[in-house]
Write an enzyme that holds these catalytic residues in place. Structure first.
Site, mmCIF file in Angstrom:
data_model
loop_
_atom_site.group_PDB
_atom_site.id
_atom_site.type_symbol
_atom_site.label_atom_id
_atom_site.label_comp_id
_atom_site.label_asym_id
_atom_site.label_seq_id
_atom_site.Cartn_x
_atom_site.Cartn_y
_atom_site.Cartn_z
ATOM 1 N N LYS A 1 11.229 -11.638 19.412
ATOM 2 C CA LYS A 1 10.889 -11.953 17.796
ATOM 3 C C LYS A 1 11.442 -13.394 17.897
ATOM 4 O O LYS A 1 10.576 -14.416 17.557
ATOM 5 C CB LYS A 1 11.642 -10.518 17.549
ATOM 6 C CG LYS A 1 10.507 -10.405 16.625
ATOM 7 C CD LYS A 1 10.625 -9.289 15.759
ATOM 8 C CE LYS A 1 8.924 -9.258 14.517
ATOM 9 N NZ LYS A 1 9.832 -8.066 13.706
ATOM 10 N N THR B 1 12.666 0.261 6.450
ATOM 11 C CA THR B 1 13.579 2.039 6.039
ATOM 12 C C THR B 1 12.310 2.918 6.226
ATOM 13 O O THR B 1 11.769 3.052 5.814
ATOM 14 C CB THR B 1 13.118 1.915 4.326
ATOM 15 O OG1 THR B 1 11.969 1.571 4.100
ATOM 16 C CG2 THR B 1 14.020 0.653 4.632
ATOM 17 N N THR C 1 12.523 -1.058 1.027
ATOM 18 C CA THR C 1 11.903 -0.558 -0.508
ATOM 19 C C THR C 1 12.564 0.690 -0.265
ATOM 20 O O THR C 1 12.714 0.835 0.925
ATOM 21 C CB THR C 1 10.903 0.248 0.377
ATOM 22 O OG1 THR C 1 9.547 -1.116 0.179
ATOM 23 C CG2 THR C 1 9.965 1.215 -0.597
ATOM 24 N N CYS D 1 2.937 1.838 4.429
ATOM 25 C CA CYS D 1 4.032 2.206 2.798
ATOM 26 C C CYS D 1 3.919 3.346 2.272
ATOM 27 O O CYS D 1 4.179 3.922 2.120
ATOM 28 C CB CYS D 1 3.521 0.952 2.496
ATOM 29 S SG CYS D 1 4.301 -0.950 2.378
HETATM 30 C C1 UGA Z 1 0.754 -1.359 -0.054
HETATM 31 C C2 UGA Z 1 0.765 -1.437 -2.117
HETATM 32 O O1 UGA Z 1 -0.818 -1.959 -2.127
HETATM 33 C C3 UGA Z 1 1.419 -3.242 -1.599
HETATM 34 O O2 UGA Z 1 1.190 -3.053 -2.945
HETATM 35 C C4 UGA Z 1 2.667 -2.513 -1.690
HETATM 36 O O3 UGA Z 1 3.762 -3.793 -1.606
HETATM 37 C C5 UGA Z 1 2.499 -2.579 -0.138
HETATM 38 O O4 UGA Z 1 1.801 -1.256 0.031
HETATM 39 C C6 UGA Z 1 4.009 -1.982 0.126
HETATM 40 O O5 UGA Z 1 4.765 -1.146 -0.525
HETATM 41 O O6 UGA Z 1 4.992 -2.496 1.042
HETATM 42 P P1 UGA Z 1 -1.016 -1.536 2.201
HETATM 43 O O7 UGA Z 1 -0.391 -0.458 2.466
HETATM 44 O O8 UGA Z 1 -1.478 -2.955 2.716
HETATM 45 O O9 UGA Z 1 0.116 -1.788 0.787
HETATM 46 O O10 UGA Z 1 -1.937 -1.412 2.406
HETATM 47 P P2 UGA Z 1 -2.993 -0.632 1.014
HETATM 48 O O11 UGA Z 1 -4.433 -2.004 0.362
HETATM 49 O O12 UGA Z 1 -2.738 -0.877 -0.910
HETATM 50 O O13 UGA Z 1 -3.651 -0.067 0.918
HETATM 51 C C7 UGA Z 1 -3.437 1.120 1.171
HETATM 52 C C8 UGA Z 1 -4.224 2.062 1.738
HETATM 53 O O14 UGA Z 1 -5.204 2.685 1.176
HETATM 54 C C9 UGA Z 1 -5.369 1.904 2.627
HETATM 55 O O15 UGA Z 1 -5.510 3.428 3.635
HETATM 56 C C10 UGA Z 1 -6.386 1.798 2.393
HETATM 57 O O16 UGA Z 1 -8.043 2.455 2.970
HETATM 58 C C11 UGA Z 1 -6.904 2.532 1.156
HETATM 59 N N1 UGA Z 1 -7.503 2.522 0.665
HETATM 60 C C12 UGA Z 1 -6.522 1.558 -0.355
HETATM 61 C C13 UGA Z 1 -8.197 3.922 -0.422
HETATM 62 O O17 UGA Z 1 -8.370 4.039 0.694
HETATM 63 N N2 UGA Z 1 -9.171 3.466 -1.230
HETATM 64 C C14 UGA Z 1 -8.944 2.006 -2.736
HETATM 65 O O18 UGA Z 1 -9.473 2.024 -3.044
HETATM 66 C C15 UGA Z 1 -7.853 1.648 -1.799
#
Ligand code: UGA
Length: 433
Positions: A35, A86, A122, A263
């Protein structure tokens, strides 16, 4: 300031690159030689819009470097960020803190002069105090403080989220630590990003509570979507009307095949576990976890229903397998439940995804990969939209229907207008309308 990031995963790499862009001197450390070699060659191991350009720029101006040598990188640092994984511990849903505590032990022996040890991973409530205890036990003379600084960036929008955050959360125990953290985040404070200083436990809790709340919001709208289908309402109008209430807000109200990613699934499980361990169960989150698991199975049933419960020997095209657009990440993606179920039922599954093939080839071994949606759909009896990539939002529906054997579409992200799809010849279903 001299900053060291331990771990070059999503959070570590993006934060390190962005901190160097603020003007800090950043060294990113990882244990995996391949990496670090790749990063030193300028190769970014993840697909994240804008990251490669920013990394190249800051390596060139001498503010960003990559090394295997933790000792050297920690010794010169004003602050050391722990940004290791984590994952969910096998068997009990708890966050596995092995990498965090291993990093703390190694850091302890490398400290020289006053250093703030910042946890960005986290981690459950109490972890920062345990990091402090470990370092103190390993090196009683060390001059250090700990700080909890959870990260809220989203994959696919990581740079934007880091550079323009809704807030930065900093858990501290004293003014000395606050001064160091304030210097690190000064460029964001100058842009008026709110910085919330609080105690260590609250900072740790904010991260889990925020992710669990967002997962609950998605799950709530998914259940309302189910009911909309039964009563003839349209989930998009319902979400819009609800979201216009400032107390609710319109974001994260898109119904779909269930949340995935690295996440929400992991953090909801960890929070439920923390609640149980403290005899304070968070029943709503336990329900959210179950409902979201069921949802992926419900989506398979929906597709089967569209295909008259017969997919054996039929070609089915899948558009999108990553857990959301603008990422190559497949972790806990709904596709990992839905696609194997279709393959298991005898379907001949053809898949197209702008970035998912690299990971997907291993995770979805029994499918055929296509280069574009029309190729995937040629001769197919159903097309399923699983991820709302921009590339899939403006397809020529008449052309798409014309290359299919039997134009049926399950649009699980509601990216097409039902009337338009029907006019193009599709037998069309979507979510909550
Ligand atoms: C999420 C959080 O949004 C971030 O703020 C956080 O930092 C991150 O986890 C983390 O803990 O590291 P992420 O997992 O990158 O971010 O993606 P999201 O955009 O939150 O989407 C998560 C899931 O929810 C996806 O499968 C998405 O398709 C789904 N989703 C999201 C929905 O089905 N509907 C929505 O309205 C929004």
């Amino acid at each position: 300031m001299q900053l060291t990031m331990i771990g070059t995963g999503y959070v570590g790499l993006v934060s390190g690159v962005c901190f160097s862009d603020f003007g800090h001197d950043v060294t990113c450390v990882d244990k995996l030689p391949e990496k670090i070699d790749a990063l030193q060659r300028g190769e970014v191991p993840i697909y994240e819009p804008g990251l490669e350009d920013m990394m190249t720029k800051n390596v060139a101006n001498g503010r960003l470097g990559f090394t295997l040598d933790l000792k050297d990188a920690v010794g010169t640092a004003d602050a050391v960020f722990i940004a290791v994984g984590t994952p969910t511990r096998r068997g009990d849903g708890h966050a596995d803190l092995t990498y965090v505590y291993d990093a703390a032990r190694e850091i302890a022996h490398a400290l020289k002069g006053y250093t703030v040890i910042v946890t960005k991973s986290t981690v459950p409530v109490g972890t920062n105090r345990e990091v402090e205890r470990i370092i103190r036990a390993e090196n009683p003379d060390a001059d250090f403080d700990v700080s909890s600084n959870p990260e809220f960036l989203r994959e696919g929008a990581a740079i934007e989220d880091f550079m323009r955050p809704d807030r930065v959360v900093v858990g501290i125990e004293n003014e000395r630590t606050r001064d160091v953290m304030a210097k690190i985040y000064r460029p964001l404070a100058l842009r008026e990003a709110p910085i919330v200083y609080t105690d260590l436990e609250s900072a740790e809790m904010i991260k889990y509570a925020a992710n669990a709340f967002l997962a609950t919001k998605i799950t709530f709208i998914n259940e309302i979507a189910n009911l909309c289908e039964k009563v003839g309402a349209n989930i998009q109008s319902v979400a819009k009307g609800m979201g216009m209430d400032n107390r609710i807000g319109g974001k994260f109200l898109h119904a779909g095949p269930g949340y995935g990613g690295s996440c929400f699934p992991k953090d909801t499980k960890a929070l439920a576990r923390i609640g149980q361990e403290h005899a304070s169960p968070i029943k709503i989150i336990e329900q959210v976890i179950d409902i979201n698991d069921d949802r992926k199975r419900q989506m398979t049933d929906k597709i089967m229903y569209l295909c008259d419960d017969k997919v054996k020997g039929k070609k089915v095209a899948i558009l999108g397998v990553t857990f959301k657009p603008n990422t190559d990440d497949m972790r806990d993606s709904p596709s990992l439940t839905i696609v194997p179920a279709l393959v298991g039922a005898g379907a001949d599954v053809h898949v197209v995804d702008p970035q998912g093939r690299k990971e997907g080839e291993e995770l979805l071994p029994s499918v055929t990969w296509a280069d574009d949606p029309y190729e995937a759909a040629a001769g197919a009896e159903a097309i399923v939209i699983l991820t709302e990539w921009n590339e899939f939002r403006a397809l020529d529906l008449i052309r798409l229907a014309s290359v299919m054997k039997d134009p049926k579409m399950a649009d699980l992200r509601n990216i097409y207008d039902p009337i338009e799809a029907k006019e193009a010849g599709f037998d069309y279903i979507s979510v909550g309308r």
